[in-house]
Design an enzyme around this catalytic site. Structure first.
Site, short mmCIF file in Angstrom:
data_model
loop_
_atom_site.label_atom_id
_atom_site.label_comp_id
_atom_site.label_asym_id
_atom_site.label_seq_id
_atom_site.Cartn_x
_atom_site.Cartn_y
_atom_site.Cartn_z
N HIS A 1 123.18 -1.50 69.70
CA HIS A 1 122.75 -2.45 68.67
C HIS A 1 122.89 -1.90 67.26
CE1 HIS A 1 120.52 -5.86 67.16
NE2 HIS A 1 119.55 -5.12 66.69
N ARG B 1 111.63 0.12 70.11
CA ARG B 1 112.79 -0.27 70.90
C ARG B 1 113.29 0.78 71.88
NH1 ARG B 1 116.35 -3.47 66.56
NH2 ARG B 1 114.96 -5.23 66.67
N ARG C 1 115.24 2.85 64.68
CA ARG C 1 114.92 1.88 63.63
C ARG C 1 113.83 0.90 64.07
NH1 ARG C 1 116.46 -3.22 62.75
NH2 ARG C 1 118.39 -3.24 63.97
N HIS D 1 119.41 -2.24 71.87
CA HIS D 1 118.43 -3.34 71.83
C HIS D 1 118.03 -3.64 73.27
CE1 HIS D 1 116.56 -7.20 71.15
NE2 HIS D 1 116.63 -7.00 69.84
N GLU E 1 107.46 -8.29 65.71
CA GLU E 1 108.48 -7.70 66.58
C GLU E 1 108.03 -6.30 66.97
OE1 GLU E 1 112.35 -8.04 64.73
OE2 GLU E 1 112.16 -10.20 64.56
C1 SIN Z 1 116.15 -8.99 66.90
O1 SIN Z 1 116.06 -10.15 66.50
O2 SIN Z 1 115.57 -8.57 67.90
C2 SIN Z 1 117.00 -8.04 66.14
C3 SIN Z 1 116.37 -7.71 64.86
C4 SIN Z 1 116.70 -6.31 64.48
O3 SIN Z 1 117.64 -5.71 64.98
O4 SIN Z 1 115.95 -5.75 63.68
#
Ligand code: SIN
Length: 511
Positions: free
Chosen positions: A329, A272, A364, A226, A112
């Site tokens: 988020h 992010r 975060r 997000h 991610e």
């Molecule tokens: C996501 O699945 O993008 C959210 C995971 C997160 O907020 O760490």
């Protein structure tokens, strides 16, 4: 008055992890104003980050966490989180939690934003939160009381000590429960914004209650948006996990251009705040943004929840272009705690998103929030098991001599004001206008036992909005998720904004 050793407010991963550690040792109750499965944890898709792979190391996870957080993180708690992560995950797996594995039986590790390695454990493809909650509730079985549909209307305090909670039952009866240890695990405040990935119950309740009780809060200006929430007909319809970008999905504007190439070396997998701002910029210039999922192999089977969501919303999955917007988020700041969840109020603890342990800094890192709930939920429980705090012999709670609310705004009005003036991009003028608007309302001198549940949520939202706004005004720089168009981007400062009672004191004096 009923009595427990430990009261937990909230039912996400932090609360359930603390409860599993405490069960069998303490008389514990979980209170939730809704159902036990209504939480941000339950909605979590992505997973849990931990350096479990032989080719990975906790120091790399630490480094990625600090980089995403713009070095505003507390290095000690961040080290603790990333170093201990593999051990906590091994314990969770040992307790029977099933994470997804590949054909050879090895853990399937996803990637991610902000992670330079594949280190995200997930379950049910994109249903990690649901699997976790189900597993932890099974562990708890009947060993603790889970009180659903009962709203905590405020904390019970006396002489700087938290003594328990005041609640309202589903039938409208006001009740009082005593406990030497009260843990806030109520999540953040996504419902303060017009578009959010959060559950409908996330109205900042725990943060507002802690503040009224005199606890220190910190870093409230750092609200994470997000980048990719599905958006259609003016509505945010649900999260599209960052893991989708981790598997190759690409962001495109309406002209089909891949705009992240010019923004960051990690492109769609940049931290992010960077991706959210780039999308915001495209949207401001009138371009709808799409997540092109056509490069993702086996999308429907790897991401069944998102696939179903898209079909339900009438998205053409042959074309594979998902319209997305950034949405509120995660709050990096919150109730200031130490490494065992202790707040500055005796007998009061905070865990999960409601708390600020300092591990997230100014932004975060993806999939560190479930991890934080797991690690600090259990550490807090361990601390309580060794604590000598008891209730005083005679309990005489501070009386709340307040009034009934005369005028309050609607939740929608708060959301519109916060989105416009304290959203992805802020400045002095907008924040000052927001502050002046909030100052019109009295959310301080109220007797909560005489307010409706809806009014209490509005009061909590106003309180947290007030704290975010003042913190955002105070931080005259751009760092991580706090982006001020009137101040240049800074490389990252260690100084942390502590918001103490004086903000409300000031409000009281002026009110
Ligand atoms: C996501 O699945 O993008 C959210 C995971 C997160 O907020 O760490």
């Amino acid at each position: 008055m009923q009595h427990y050793d430990v009261i937990l407010i909230g039912s996400g991963i932090a609360a359930l992890s603390a409860a599993t550690r405490l069960m069998g040792h303490k008389n514990v109750a979980i209170f939730t104003k809704s159902a036990k499965t209504v939480s941000n944890t339950y909605l979590a898709q992505g997973g849990i980050a931990a350096a479990m792979d032989a080719a990975d190391h906790w120091q790399e996870h630490f480094h990625d966490t600090m980089t995403a957080g713009v070095y505003h993180n507390d290095p000690a708690t961040t080290q603790l989180l990333t170093k201990e992560a593999p051990r906590y995950m091994a314990e969770l797996i040992g307790s029977g939690m099933k994470f997804d594995r590949d054909g050879s039986g090895a853990l399937h590790l996803g990637r991610e934003g902000g992670h330079w390695k594949r280190r995200i454990l997930h379950a049910g493809g994109d249903a990690t939160g649901r699997a976790l909650v189900t597993h932890l509730l099974e562990q708890l079985q009947e060993q603790i009381d889970i009180v659903e549909g009962e709203m905590v209307i405020d904390l019970l305090t006396c002489d700087g000590q938290c003594l328990g909670i005041r609640t309202r039952t589903a039938g409208g009866e006001n009740k009082t429960y005593l406990a030497a240890h009260t843990i806030l695990a109520t999540g953040g405040c996504g419902q303060l914004y017009a578009h959010t990935s959060n559950a409908p119950t996330i109205t900042g309740d725990g943060i507002a209650m802690a503040y009224r009780a005199g606890a220190f809060l910190t870093d409230m200006e750092f609200m994470q948006f997000h980048p990719t929430v599905l958006y259609k007909d003016g509505k945010a319809l649900g999260l599209v996990s960052e893991a989708v970008r981790g598997e190759g999905a690409i962001l495109r504007n309406a002209k089909g251009e891949r705009f992240m190439e010019q923004v960051h070396p990690l492109q769609e997998l940049a931290p992010r705040d960077i991706v959210a701002r780039a999308i915001h910029h495209e949207l401001q210039s009138g371009q709808q943004v799409y997540l092109d999922v056509s490069p993702v192999r086996g999308f429907a089977s790897r991401f069944p929840t998102i696939y179903r969501l898209c079909l339900d919303c009438g998205i053409d999955m042959q074309a594979g272009l998902l319209p997305v917007i950034p949405a509120a988020h995660f709050l990096m700041g919150g109730i200031k705690t130490d490494e065992q969840g202790r707040t500055t109020v005796k007998g009061l603890y905070a865990i999960g998103e409601a708390a600020c342990t300092g591990v997230h800094g100014a932004n975060r890192l993806a999939s560190n929030s479930l991890l934080e709930g797991l690690v600090f939920g259990q550490r807090t429980a361990d601390g309580i098991l060794h604590s000598s705090i008891t209730l005083p012999d005679r309990v005489q709670p501070d009386e709340t001599a307040g009034s009934v609310a005369t005028a309050l705004p609607s939740k929608q009005e708060i959301r519109e004001m916060m989105t416009e003036h304290a959203g992805i991009v802020r400045n002095e003028q907008g924040l000052t206008a927001l502050r002046n608007w909030l100052a019109k309302y009295d959310f301080v001198h109220l007797d909560h036992s005489r307010l409706t549940n809806e009014q209490i949520e509005v009061v909590n939202m106003l309180t947290v909005a007030w704290l975010i706004t003042n913190s955002a005004l105070e931080r005259k720089e751009s760092i991580g998720s706090h982006y001020r168009s009137d101040y240049p981007q800074s490389g990252g400062k260690k100084a942390r904004t502590e918001i103490v009672r004086h903000l409300v004191q000031e409000r009281v004096v002026r009110g």
